[in-house]
Design an enzyme around this catalytic site. Structure first.
Site, short mmCIF file in Angstrom:
data_model
loop_
_atom_site.label_atom_id
_atom_site.label_comp_id
_atom_site.label_asym_id
_atom_site.label_seq_id
_atom_site.Cartn_x
_atom_site.Cartn_y
_atom_site.Cartn_z
N CYS A 16 0.81 -1.22 0.00
CA CYS A 16 0.00 0.00 0.00
C CYS A 16 0.84 1.27 0.00
O CYS A 16 0.31 2.36 -0.14
CB CYS A 16 -0.95 -0.01 1.21
N THR A 47 -16.73 10.56 0.05
CA THR A 47 -15.99 10.68 1.31
C THR A 47 -14.79 9.74 1.38
O THR A 47 -14.35 9.37 2.46
CB THR A 47 -16.92 10.42 2.52
N HIS A 139 -8.21 -10.79 -15.18
CA HIS A 139 -7.57 -10.26 -16.38
C HIS A 139 -6.08 -10.17 -16.14
O HIS A 139 -5.63 -9.86 -15.02
CB HIS A 139 -8.13 -8.87 -16.71
#
Length: 346
Positions: A16, A47, A139
């Protein structure tokens, strides 16, 4: 036969920590047309919530999300497990239960073997099997850097959707996982993370946040979000902004993964931590005497991090006990919701 390169050597970032900075993302999303004209769209981009939610009928709403990133570790099976756990977390963070996943695969096929790529997908599939969902398709593309993740779909009762915008004044904030994944991943790349530290990092990043679906059944739980690439402060700020309130964070109460404090005191951190602070630091009130290393932990990007739970104060201890009983042994109360705006650190 030439040995394959380390997975992390093929990526300019990992986990991340690859995310766009919060400010860049806000600038991009601000130019997008609003989807509020769709009556059944319960949650969109307004938000910065964890997933989209679409009302199907009076009893069901569809939770839809996608998440993918570049390797945070070199073991392909572990990389797949971490990426899949992280992607499914967004469904749990909305109070949903996953029903289906699709794989997103970008790999340098002339650099990595089919066996290595297969191990990445197998790691992801193993987590999905643990969550009780199939990887029903996906994919793939030939990519310069290795990328893996999921499209994750789930279901939730429309009345049980939990967003990041429903926190209430007086709520207590609970964090379900310890902080420090970004610091650990940086130490790993520098060859400074021992076997015990690696095991702790993998255990945290592959622990499914399925407790989120159970928490959504509790009326006293008002808001949920997961703490990932923007760090604890960044995701707390999103909750504060979404709810139109302020959040206070106790810097010394946030649980830490073992060995992390020593590493960050020695200067180990990610570039994403600095980018996070540069993006939202103006909205955070820090004590003048807060050490830089502690701020770095609060902005540390959490790959497959824990849930931030906003719960009524009179139910907080019972909810915390339930979270710990579900296997989140380091869960702790880390703050509260108050009148005002932004984030305050004590």
């Amino acid at each position: 036969m030439t040995a394959e390169p380390r997975l992390t050597s093929l990526a300019h970032g990992g986990g991340c920590g690859c995310k766009l900075s919060p400010q860049v993302l806000r600038d991009i999303l601000s130019a997008m047309p609003q989807a509020a004209t769709f009556a059944d769209l319960m949650v969109g981009t307004e938000t910065s919530d964890d997933a989209a939610v679409w009302r199907l009928n009076e009893q069901q709403a569809l939770v839809a999300t996608t998440d993918f990133f570049m390797p945070v570790v070199d073991d392909p099976f572990d990389f797949g497990r971490i990426a899949a756990t992280n992607a499914l977390s967004d469904v749990y963070a909305m109070g949903g239960r996953p029903i289906l996943a699709l794989a997103l695969v970008g790999m340098p096929v002339n650099v990595l073997s089919a066996e290595t790529i297969g191990q990445i997908l197998a790691g992801g599939a193993s987590v999905c099997a643990e969550a009780g969902v199939p990887v029903a398709g996906g994919h793939s593309i030939d990519s310069v850097e290795p990328i893996y993740g999921l499209v994750a779909l789930g279901l939730v009762h429309p009345d049980r959707v939990r967003t990041n915008r429903a926190a209430r004044v007086g709520d207590v904030l609970i964090l379900t996982k310890a902080l420090g994944v970004g610091v650990m991943s940086a130490a790993y790349k520098q060859g400074r993370l021992d076997d015990q530290g690696y095991a702790a990092m993998i255990a945290s990043t592959t622990q499914l946040n399925r407790i989120g679906a159970d928490l959504a059944e509790i009326d006293a739980v008002h808001a949920l979000t997961d703490v990932t690439g923007f760090g604890l402060l960044g995701h707390a700020l999103e909750m504060a902004r979404g709810s139109g309130l302020a959040v206070e964070i106790d810097s010394t109460s946030a649980p830490l993964l073992p060995g992390v404090e020593a590493l960050v005191r020695e200067g180990v951190r990610t570039g994403a931590s600095a980018r996070n602070w540069a993006s939202y630091g103006e909205a955070v009130d820090l004590p003048a005497d807060l050490p830089d290393w502690r701020r770095d932990l609060l902005t540390d990007p959490q790959t497959s991090g824990g849930l931030l739970v906003s719960v009524a104060a009179d139910a907080a201890e019972a909810v915390l006990a339930r979270i710990r009983a579900a296997g989140f042994h380091t869960a702790a109360i880390v703050g509260r919701v108050v009148d005002g705006a932004g984030v305050r650190v004590a």
